[in-house]
Design a protein around this motif. Structure first.
Motif, PDB file in Angstrom:
ATOM      1  N   ILE A  89      12.121 -15.276  32.229  1.00  0.00           N
ATOM      2  CA  ILE A  89      11.494 -14.533  33.316  1.00  0.00           C
ATOM      3  C   ILE A  89      10.427 -15.406  33.963  1.00  0.00           C
ATOM      4  O   ILE A  89       9.560 -15.943  33.276  1.00  0.00           O
ATOM      5  N   THR A  90      10.506 -15.558  35.284  1.00  0.00           N
ATOM      6  CA  THR A  90       9.460 -16.294  35.990  1.00  0.00           C
ATOM      7  C   THR A  90       8.366 -15.337  36.437  1.00  0.00           C
ATOM      8  O   THR A  90       8.626 -14.180  36.776  1.00  0.00           O
ATOM      9  N   GLU A  91       7.136 -15.822  36.430  1.00  0.00           N
ATOM     10  CA  GLU A  91       6.004 -15.119  37.019  1.00  0.00           C
ATOM     11  C   GLU A  91       5.521 -15.938  38.208  1.00  0.00           C
ATOM     12  O   GLU A  91       5.432 -17.171  38.116  1.00  0.00           O
ATOM     13  N   ARG A  92       5.222 -15.260  39.294  1.00  0.00           N
ATOM     14  CA  ARG A  92       4.889 -15.964  40.522  1.00  0.00           C
ATOM     15  C   ARG A  92       3.700 -16.910  40.363  1.00  0.00           C
ATOM     16  O   ARG A  92       3.588 -17.921  41.055  1.00  0.00           O
ATOM     17  N   PHE A 119      -0.378 -14.482  46.625  1.00  0.00           N
ATOM     18  CA  PHE A 119       0.175 -13.653  47.689  1.00  0.00           C
ATOM     19  C   PHE A 119       1.694 -13.656  47.591  1.00  0.00           C
ATOM     20  O   PHE A 119       2.297 -12.662  47.268  1.00  0.00           O
ATOM     21  N   ILE A 120       2.319 -14.794  47.824  1.00  0.00           N
ATOM     22  CA  ILE A 120       3.768 -14.877  47.692  1.00  0.00           C
ATOM     23  C   ILE A 120       4.242 -16.267  47.276  1.00  0.00           C
ATOM     24  O   ILE A 120       5.261 -16.414  46.632  1.00  0.00           O
ATOM     25  N   SER A 121       3.527 -17.326  47.627  1.00  0.00           N
ATOM     26  CA  SER A 121       3.920 -18.660  47.173  1.00  0.00           C
ATOM     27  C   SER A 121       3.732 -18.762  45.668  1.00  0.00           C
ATOM     28  O   SER A 121       2.848 -18.143  45.098  1.00  0.00           O
ATOM     29  N   GLY A 122       4.564 -19.572  45.054  1.00  0.00           N
ATOM     30  CA  GLY A 122       4.433 -19.777  43.619  1.00  0.00           C
ATOM     31  C   GLY A 122       5.748 -20.180  42.996  1.00  0.00           C
ATOM     32  O   GLY A 122       6.538 -20.933  43.573  1.00  0.00           O
ATOM     33  N   LEU A 123       5.985 -19.672  41.790  1.00  0.00           N
ATOM     34  CA  LEU A 123       7.223 -19.911  41.044  1.00  0.00           C
ATOM     35  C   LEU A 123       8.192 -18.783  41.367  1.00  0.00           C
ATOM     36  O   LEU A 123       7.835 -17.607  41.262  1.00  0.00           O
ATOM     37  N   HIS A 124       9.421 -19.122  41.737  1.00  0.00           N
ATOM     38  CA  HIS A 124      10.363 -18.096  42.171  1.00  0.00           C
ATOM     39  C   HIS A 124      11.583 -18.026  41.263  1.00  0.00           C
ATOM     40  O   HIS A 124      11.492 -17.566  40.143  1.00  0.00           O
ATOM     41  N   ARG A 136      21.880 -27.738  28.202  1.00  0.00           N
ATOM     42  CA  ARG A 136      20.627 -26.994  28.067  1.00  0.00           C
ATOM     43  C   ARG A 136      19.722 -27.106  29.304  1.00  0.00           C
ATOM     44  O   ARG A 136      18.509 -26.904  29.227  1.00  0.00           O
ATOM     45  N   LEU A 137      20.303 -27.371  30.475  1.00  0.00           N
ATOM     46  CA  LEU A 137      19.506 -27.556  31.682  1.00  0.00           C
ATOM     47  C   LEU A 137      19.175 -26.216  32.337  1.00  0.00           C
ATOM     48  O   LEU A 137      20.059 -25.381  32.566  1.00  0.00           O
ATOM     49  N   VAL A 138      17.899 -26.045  32.650  1.00  0.00           N
ATOM     50  CA  VAL A 138      17.393 -24.898  33.393  1.00  0.00           C
ATOM     51  C   VAL A 138      16.840 -25.409  34.723  1.00  0.00           C
ATOM     52  O   VAL A 138      16.140 -26.427  34.760  1.00  0.00           O
ATOM     53  N   TYR A 139      17.138 -24.693  35.810  1.00  0.00           N
ATOM     54  CA  TYR A 139      16.653 -25.031  37.149  1.00  0.00           C
ATOM     55  C   TYR A 139      15.660 -23.968  37.599  1.00  0.00           C
ATOM     56  O   TYR A 139      15.841 -22.773  37.313  1.00  0.00           O
ATOM     57  N   TRP A 140      14.638 -24.389  38.320  1.00  0.00           N
ATOM     58  CA  TRP A 140      13.728 -23.417  38.915  1.00  0.00           C
ATOM     59  C   TRP A 140      13.273 -23.946  40.270  1.00  0.00           C
ATOM     60  O   TRP A 140      13.302 -25.147  40.539  1.00  0.00           O
ATOM     61  N   VAL A 141      12.885 -23.024  41.157  1.00  0.00           N
ATOM     62  CA  VAL A 141      12.404 -23.389  42.477  1.00  0.00           C
ATOM     63  C   VAL A 141      10.964 -22.909  42.589  1.00  0.00           C
ATOM     64  O   VAL A 141      10.645 -21.781  42.216  1.00  0.00           O
ATOM     65  N   TYR A 142      10.099 -23.793  43.096  1.00  0.00           N
ATOM     66  CA  TYR A 142       8.668 -23.493  43.096  1.00  0.00           C
ATOM     67  C   TYR A 142       7.988 -24.209  44.244  1.00  0.00           C
ATOM     68  O   TYR A 142       8.559 -25.097  44.888  1.00  0.00           O
ATOM     69  N   ASN A 143       6.757 -23.810  44.502  1.00  0.00           N
ATOM     70  CA  ASN A 143       5.935 -24.465  45.512  1.00  0.00           C
ATOM     71  C   ASN A 143       5.093 -25.548  44.840  1.00  0.00           C
ATOM     72  O   ASN A 143       4.273 -25.254  43.969  1.00  0.00           O
ATOM     73  N   MET A 218      12.089 -29.976  49.846  1.00  0.00           N
ATOM     74  CA  MET A 218      12.526 -29.477  51.143  1.00  0.00           C
ATOM     75  C   MET A 218      11.359 -29.505  52.122  1.00  0.00           C
ATOM     76  O   MET A 218      10.645 -28.508  52.274  1.00  0.00           O
ATOM     77  N   PRO A 219      11.100 -30.621  52.768  1.00  0.00           N
ATOM     78  CA  PRO A 219       9.950 -30.750  53.668  1.00  0.00           C
ATOM     79  C   PRO A 219       9.960 -29.673  54.753  1.00  0.00           C
ATOM     80  O   PRO A 219      10.988 -29.398  55.363  1.00  0.00           O
ATOM     81  N   GLY A 220       8.810 -29.072  54.963  1.00  0.00           N
ATOM     82  CA  GLY A 220       8.686 -28.030  55.970  1.00  0.00           C
ATOM     83  C   GLY A 220       9.019 -26.648  55.481  1.00  0.00           C
ATOM     84  O   GLY A 220       8.807 -25.662  56.198  1.00  0.00           O
ATOM     85  N   ALA A 221       9.545 -26.528  54.259  1.00  0.00           N
ATOM     86  CA  ALA A 221       9.896 -25.231  53.688  1.00  0.00           C
ATOM     87  C   ALA A 221       8.883 -24.858  52.609  1.00  0.00           C
ATOM     88  O   ALA A 221       8.476 -25.707  51.813  1.00  0.00           O
ATOM     89  N   THR A 222       8.481 -23.598  52.599  1.00  0.00           N
ATOM     90  CA  THR A 222       7.526 -23.110  51.601  1.00  0.00           C
ATOM     91  C   THR A 222       7.903 -21.692  51.198  1.00  0.00           C
ATOM     92  O   THR A 222       8.841 -21.097  51.714  1.00  0.00           O
ATOM     93  N   THR A 223       7.139 -21.162  50.267  1.00  0.00           N
ATOM     94  CA  THR A 223       7.161 -19.767  49.806  1.00  0.00           C
ATOM     95  C   THR A 223       8.492 -19.332  49.218  1.00  0.00           C
ATOM     96  O   THR A 223       9.013 -19.977  48.336  1.00  0.00           O
ATOM     97  N   VAL A 224       9.067 -18.233  49.722  1.00  0.00           N
ATOM     98  CA  VAL A 224      10.133 -17.518  49.027  1.00  0.00           C
ATOM     99  C   VAL A 224      11.413 -18.337  48.935  1.00  0.00           C
ATOM    100  O   VAL A 224      11.814 -18.990  49.898  1.00  0.00           O
TER     101      VAL A 224
END
Length: 450
Positions: A89-92, A119-124, A136-143, A218-224
């Motif tokens: 489980i990720t927490e923002r 607010f909304i940016s963080g770990l998604h 055993r690879l796990v991927y996550w997307v984050y700011n 991803m340059p120029g991309a943020t948040t969700v």
């Protein structure tokens, strides 16, 4: 604090960011006046506390029981089942937790520092590599911070001003964590500073992450952001598409669904590879706030939930090279009142297969394919964090589809609890698992009552 439509147009900031600031300010005022509060409330609506015991509902087709498996999650965002049926489980705020054998772990060690603005940016999102059993690879997307991040005193306001916000209704319950290094007592989030949406991966041994590396920036991309591994092993990554015309910028990465190989390289068969004036990563464009990406095995199609503006939440079937219209067309109004300039539909723009007016502030979703709820087989379950722009009105909607994948019926679940539903998944046991995006967020399980 009052913002006029003229102020919104002048600032060119998405109105949900302004709303987030208002909520944060109101929360601070309430705390200073009233001191520590009991149950959370937003907009004057009290939010029920988590029950100590399971409770039951009679729905249209099934009698169900809902059970709290664990609480103490701080604004959780995504969940992913491991082969042993335990859950990541990720927490923002920048923490990854592991729920196993009925117990919630502390922060999983090894996660890099995350820029979380409370607010909304963080770990998604978090996903397992298709061959996880072997690698055993796990991927996550984050700011990820573009420069050393500084702690944002005041959390939500400072963070919301520093970077683009996520989606409507995102700010409520913004407890976040105090800025800390990864694995700190309150989490790995740091506030403020420029940030870039980043996909990382690492090896998970059951307790910690090792061999961590950033594989996509991803340059120029943020948040969700959400991710999805396709059957061919490629990875889809969604990006947020405001403000202004970013989602239609063919040389930009914001407001897109992007497609990569599992190592972060770009597939040669992407729809715009070799096409002048387009970034080769782009799979689709014209998205506002993608909130979920799921694979529908029966039709071999990709489905996406997307949060609209004031109304106009939608569910789309994703087709390579498609343009989904934002911000030119939408079924929703702008926050100031008018509809989008292009109206509801336009030639060359793909319309949604399901829409929500009023909005439910769509979040995670899942197709039910199990046997524990025979009456629900094939139904689509969609989370929502608020209904009709009213804070404190989160819910789940069950959508019945015919054989042509057209909506025929809709039912609301957990409406009385008003919790912000951030994600919903089917577990390997055929039950439904839900996380609530609250300061004291919870993992819930929906099971048959009989």
């Amino acid at each position: 604090m009052v913002f006029s439509p003229a102020m919104i147009r002048t600032t060119r900031r998405p109105a949900h960011e302004i709303l987030g600031v208002c909520i944060a300010v109101a929360a601070l005022v309430c705390v200073s006046v009233a001191g520590p509060a009991g149950a959370q409330g937003r907009g004057g609506i009290p939010i029920p506390a988590l029950p100590d015991q399971p409770w039951e509902y009679q729905t249209a087709n099934a009698k169900i029981r809902v059970r709290v498996l664990t609480s103490g999650l701080e604004n959780p965002w995504s969940l992913e089942f491991l082969p042993d049926a335990s859950i990541l489980i990720t927490e923002r705020n920048g923490r990854l937790r592991h729920f196993k054998d009925g117990k919630l772990s502390g922060p999983v060690a090894g996660l890099p520092e995350v820029v979380s603005d409370n607010f909304i940016s963080g770990l998604h999102d978090v996903k397992l590599h298709p061959d996880f059993a072997k690698n055993r690879l796990v991927y996550w997307v984050y700011n990820k911070g573009d420069a050393p991040a500084t702690a944002a005193a005041g959390g939500g306001r400072a963070g919301a001003a520093a970077g683009a916000g996520g989606g409507r209704g995102a700010a409520a319950g913004a407890g976040g964590g105090a800025a800390a290094g990864a694995g700190g007592a309150r989490g790995g989030g740091a506030g403020g500073g420029a940030r870039t949406l980043t996909v990382a991966r690492g090896v998970f041994d059951g307790t910690a992450l090792t061999k961590v590396e950033d594989i996509i920036r991803m340059p120029g991309a943020t948040t969700v952001s959400r991710m999805l591994f396709l059957p061919d092993g490629t990875l889809l990554v969604s990006t947020y598409g405001e403000p202004q015309q970013q989602a239609q910028d063919k040389m930009g990465l914001a407001g897109k669904i992007l497609r990569y190989n599992a190592d972060g390289t770009i597939p040669k068969d992407n729809p715009f590879v070799g096409k002048e004036g387009y970034r080769p990563e782009i799979y689709t464009l014209g998205h506002r706030t993608p909130e979920s990406l799921v694979w529908h095995e029966a039709t071999k199609t990709i489905w996406e939930s997307e949060m609209g503006p004031n109304g106009g939440d939608e569910i789309n079937v994703i087709k390579a090279g498609g343009n989904y219209g934002w911000p030119l067309v939408s079924l929703g109004r702008s926050y100031a009142g008018p509809y989008q300039p292009g109206g509801f539909q336009a030639e060359g723009m793909i319309p949604p297969v399901v829409n929500f007016v009023p909005s439910i502030s769509t979040t995670g979703m899942t197709f039910y394919t199990g046997d524990r709820f025979p009456e629900w087989k094939g139904n689509l379950f969609v989370g929502g964090v608020r209904y009709g722009e009213v804070p404190g009105t989160g819910r789940i909607q069950r959508i019945v589809l015919n054989t042509a994948m057209e909506e025929t019926r809709r039912e609301t679940l957990l409406e009385d609890k008003r919790w912000r539903i951030r994600d919903i998944r089917q577990g390997p046991d055929g039950l439904l698992y839900v996380i609530t995006d609250e300061r004291n967020g919870a993992l819930l399980r929906i099971e048959p009552a009989d």
